[in-house]
Write an enzyme that holds these catalytic residues in place. Structure first.
Site, PDB file in Angstrom:
ATOM      1  N   HIS A 195       1.202  -1.245  -0.098  1.00 47.19           N
ATOM      2  CA  HIS A 195       0.232  -0.005   0.355  1.00 47.19           C
ATOM      3  C   HIS A 195       1.198   1.039  -0.224  1.00 47.19           C
ATOM      4  CE1 HIS A 195      -3.054  -3.163   0.757  1.00 47.19           C
ATOM      5  NE2 HIS A 195      -3.591  -2.651   0.281  1.00 47.19           N
ATOM      6  N   ARG A 302     -10.554   4.259  -2.261  1.00 47.08           N
ATOM      7  CA  ARG A 302      -9.559   3.019  -1.161  1.00 47.08           C
ATOM      8  C   ARG A 302     -10.305   3.823   0.174  1.00 47.08           C
ATOM      9  NH1 ARG A 302      -5.378   1.657  -4.898  1.00 47.08           N
ATOM     10  NH2 ARG A 302      -5.076  -0.646  -4.732  1.00 47.08           N
ATOM     11  N   ARG A 338     -15.547   1.966  -2.204  1.00 48.92           N
ATOM     12  CA  ARG A 338     -15.447   0.340  -0.897  1.00 48.92           C
ATOM     13  C   ARG A 338     -15.008   0.746  -0.073  1.00 48.92           C
ATOM     14  NH1 ARG A 338      -9.666  -2.246  -1.710  1.00 48.92           N
ATOM     15  NH2 ARG A 338      -8.491  -0.437  -0.587  1.00 48.92           N
ATOM     16  N   GLU A 436     -10.379 -11.262  -4.638  1.00 46.49           N
ATOM     17  CA  GLU A 436      -8.859 -10.766  -3.210  1.00 46.49           C
ATOM     18  C   GLU A 436      -8.805 -12.108  -3.340  1.00 46.49           C
ATOM     19  OE1 GLU A 436      -8.496  -6.886  -2.313  1.00 46.49           O
ATOM     20  OE2 GLU A 436      -9.974  -7.322  -1.322  1.00 46.49           O
ATOM     21  N   ASN A 459      -3.950  -7.394  -6.736  1.00 45.97           N
ATOM     22  CA  ASN A 459      -2.735  -7.009  -5.561  1.00 45.97           C
ATOM     23  C   ASN A 459      -2.867  -8.477  -4.004  1.00 45.97           C
ATOM     24  OD1 ASN A 459      -1.934  -4.862  -7.279  1.00 45.97           O
ATOM     25  ND2 ASN A 459      -3.527  -3.223  -5.730  1.00 45.97           N
ATOM     26  N   ASP A 460      -4.213  -8.225  -4.052  1.00 40.03           N
ATOM     27  CA  ASP A 460      -4.713  -9.562  -2.488  1.00 40.03           C
ATOM     28  C   ASP A 460      -4.287 -10.618  -3.371  1.00 40.03           C
ATOM     29  OD1 ASP A 460      -3.920  -7.756  -0.307  1.00 40.03           O
ATOM     30  OD2 ASP A 460      -5.910  -6.846  -0.898  1.00 40.03           O
ATOM     31  N   ARG A 470       2.426  -9.414   0.220  1.00 33.10           N
ATOM     32  CA  ARG A 470       2.877  -8.107  -0.293  1.00 33.10           C
ATOM     33  C   ARG A 470       3.928  -7.281  -0.579  1.00 33.10           C
ATOM     34  NH1 ARG A 470      -2.857  -6.028  -1.093  1.00 33.10           N
ATOM     35  NH2 ARG A 470      -2.300  -3.888  -1.699  1.00 33.10           N
ATOM     36  N   CYS A 507      -9.368  -4.069 -10.631  1.00 37.50           N
ATOM     37  CA  CYS A 507      -8.622  -3.012 -10.312  1.00 37.50           C
ATOM     38  C   CYS A 507      -7.035  -3.331  -9.177  1.00 37.50           C
ATOM     39  CB  CYS A 507      -9.657  -2.686  -9.556  1.00 37.50           C
ATOM     40  SG  CYS A 507      -9.818  -2.980  -7.941  1.00 37.50           S
TER      41      CYS A 507
HETATM   42  C1  PEP Z   1      -6.648  -5.104  -4.989  1.00 47.74           C
HETATM   43  O1  PEP Z   1      -5.944  -5.710  -3.595  1.00 47.74           O
HETATM   44  O2  PEP Z   1      -5.940  -5.729  -5.409  1.00 47.74           O
HETATM   45  C2  PEP Z   1      -6.901  -3.799  -4.620  1.00 47.74           C
HETATM   46  C3  PEP Z   1      -7.449  -3.459  -5.626  1.00 47.74           C
HETATM   47  O3  PEP Z   1      -6.936  -3.509  -3.511  1.00 47.74           O
HETATM   48  P1  PEP Z   1      -6.069  -2.785  -1.942  1.00 47.74           P
HETATM   49  O4  PEP Z   1      -4.534  -2.943  -3.347  1.00 47.74           O
HETATM   50  O5  PEP Z   1      -6.203  -1.488  -1.894  1.00 47.74           O
HETATM   51  O6  PEP Z   1      -5.537  -3.852  -0.850  1.00 47.74           O
HETATM   52 MG    MG Z   2      -6.769  -5.863  -1.708  1.00 49.11          MG
END
Ligand code: PEP
Ligand code: MG
Length: 577
Positions: A195, A302, A338, A436, A459-460, A470, A507
């Site tokens: 993040h 976010r 979200r 996710e 990402n998750d 991550r 996303c």
């Molecule tokens: C993700 O996990 O891909 C996502 C968009 O949410 P965040 O990066 O805020 O966890």
């Molecule tokens: Mg996420």
């Protein structure tokens, strides 16, 4: 001496400037006894350092308010000034110098250690947290004693740009840089989709993370070149190299200006398929960048960033104002809000918890369902905002169908509460879910019965599929978006959603990576949400893609098990005319 360091490129661009080291490490200073005759001189040295930092903080507060820096920054400066004025820091170390003949740095650090251990006993989490401020303020004074320049990042009097070098920055630290003039930043720790990296990208400045030992090897005021596209940091480079990078920086600016011409072009592939490109934002201010890049909407707001860097939770009214400001900026385009995705590396001051595995703990929807009052407050703010524009609610980190049904019940309750208050609420607001967790892909059917749309958070999804933290740079080389398991999960989620007639978008950071654009289009995605600064680059990829021709090639790629073959096939797909 010039040398180069390599890390993870997380935000493109080139910056040339001077290093500003931010220290969060416990101070290590020389310990020595001073002769009796030098005690007065040592006391004077100590007093001068305290006065220097007091003046520096006063000047900083003045410039911060003149430049309209965030309110939290002023509060932070005030707190440091207050701590420094306390006799425990400004007088007690003098006794140690006089009575025990400790050198000034040692006397101060000893006193700091004593105070920190007292803070650790405090029950109140807010006060306990203040130990970090004591450490920071002492670090400043020690820097002054050692003759090293301290202070908050500022444009250097010489006019040189400032490059922040830190061991680590939390997403909250990074957020504080918004509104300050920093040319780039570099950290020892961090992963490419952490993040922290995501917020860094939203600053629109070059950044490199995972630059192991940068803080140890660099000194304040070193001349640095940050090549954020290649993840390379050049230290004290030759003037010829600096000139070369200045040229490249100008070229990049030209390219960026050329891309701006694509703003008005409809986002259609060569074979006429329309693709919707939306923006991910962290703060209401980011919506302006999204609007300027002609985003079709906000695909991911976010909201947790509204809760950071503060001691109290934002009220319903405050949240409502933030959502309304995004809706107004987007002028009729959809805004996907979200619900709070707190936990893992996104920690809030208001919530002091220690978990064994934060990424697997009470995160996101799990946290909101466990804290119904906090969740209801946010839902009421969102529903009120939905009266003023096109709003969609997005639920993060779903793994179980009951998390959806419980959230829908909470939305109904929030609606009832508002109606009882006599407020107007739209009868229907679209509710979607984030995919996710691999379990969500593998058992998506029941989710689709309750949700209006899906958003794949790669990402998750990558983190949980490959069991890679991550934000941990030690395993960042294993964090692979092109792992066949990850690609197949994305493809399966897209197919299942399309068969059920449910809109699906992606996303995660993959959406903003130009080399993945054709792959994602070939998988069947027609809706991508990304950092707004990536939007026009992805649009250029869409305009040059023949989706009909690349779809069967992507289908073949998805059957491959060898990462090396997947990469070479993708290169070939990207090279198609
Ligand atoms: C993700 O996990 O891909 C996502 C968009 O949410 P965040 O990066 O805020 O966890
Ligand atoms: Mg996420």
């Amino acid at each position: 001496m010039s040398f180069a360091l390599h890390g993870l490129a997380i935000s493109q661009g080139i910056a040339i400037g001077r290093a500003h080291l931010i220290s969060h490490a416990t101070l290590e200073v020389f310990h020595y006894l001073i002769p009796h005759r030098q005690i007065d001189a040592e006391l004077a040295r100590f007093d001068a350092a305290i006065a220097e930092i007091q003046n520096e903080l006063a000047a900083l507060k003045h410039t911060a308010s003149e430049e309209g820096a965030p309110a939290e920054l002023s509060a932070f400066v005030d707190l440091h000034a207050l701590l420094l004025a306390d006799p425990l820091l400004s007088v007690v170390p003098r006794d140690r110098i006089r009575e025990r003949r400790c050198n000034a740095e040692w006397a101060l650090v000893q006193q700091m250690e004593e105070l920190v251990s007292q803070f650790e006993q405090i029950e109140d989490p807010y006060l306990r947290e203040r130990k970090a401020d004591v450490i920071q303020v002492v670090e400043r004074v020690v820097k002054a004693l050692l003759g090293r320049r301290g202070g908050m990042p500022h444009k250097r009097p010489s006019g040189d740009d400032v490059i922040v070098v830190a061991h680590d920055l939390s997403p909250a630290d990074t957020l504080q840089f918004k509104g300050q003039r920093i040319a780039a930043f570099v950290t020892d720790l961090g992963g490419a989709t952490s993040h922290t990296a995501i917020v860094a990208r939203s600053l629109g400045i070059p950044a490199i993370v995972g630059m192991v030992r940068a803080r140890e090897l660099l000194r304040d005021d070193d001349i640095l070149i940050v090549d954020g596209s290649r993840g390379v940091l050049l230290v004290d480079p030759d003037p010829v190299v600096i000139e070369e990078y200045r040229l490249r920086r100008t070229q990049l600016e030209l390219e960026r200006n050329q891309l701006k011409r694509l703003r008005a072009a409809p986002c259609k592939s060569l074979d006429g398929e329309s693709v919707c490109l939306e923006a991910n934002i962290e703060t209401p201010g980011d919506a302006i960048v999204a609007h300027d890049a002609a985003a079709d909407g906000i695909g991911l707001f976010r909201t947790e960033f509204l809760f950071m860097n503060r001691d109290t939770l934002p009220s319903e009214d405050e949240q409502f104002e933030s959502y309304l400001s995004v809706i107004n900026t987007m002028k009729g385009r959809p805004v996907t809000i979200r619900t709070l995705d707190v936990g893992a590396d996104k920690t809030l001051r208001q919530i002091e918890r220690s978990e064994l595995n934060p990424a697997l703990g009470l995160r996101a929807i799990r946290y909101c369902l466990a804290e119904p009052q906090l969740f209801l407050t946010q839902l009421r703010a969102i529903l009120r905002a939905a009266n003023h524009g096109w709003v969609r609610i997005l639920l993060p980190m779903l793994a179980h169908t009951h998390e959806i049904t419980q959230s829908l019940a909470m939305i109904a309750r929030a609606r009832d509460q508002l109606r009882k208050r006599g407020e107007r609420v739209p009868d229907r607001v679209e509710v979607g879910g984030m995919v996710e967790i691999p379990a969500a892909v593998l058992a998506l059917g029941p989710f689709l019965k309750h949700l209006d749309f899906l958003s794949i958070g790669t990402n998750d999804l990558i983190q949980y599929t490959l069991a890679i933290d991550r934000s941990d740079e030690a395993v960042s080389a294993l964090y692979d978006p092109l792992h066949p398991a990850v690609l197949r999960l994305i493809a399966q989620a897209v197919q299942t959603a399309r068969r059920a007639g449910v809109t699906v978008s992606l996303c995660g950071e993959m959406a903003g990576e130009p080399t993945f654009a054709r792959l994602l289009l070939g998988i069947g995605l027609r809706r991508l949400s990304m950092h707004p600064r990536q939007l026009l680059e992805i649009k250029r990829e869409v305009l040059h893609a023949d989706i009909g021709a690349l779809t069967p090639r992507v289908a073949r790629l998805l059957r491959l098990d060898e990462p090396a073959r997947i990469r070479s096939d993708l290169r070939r797909i990207n090279a198609l005319g």
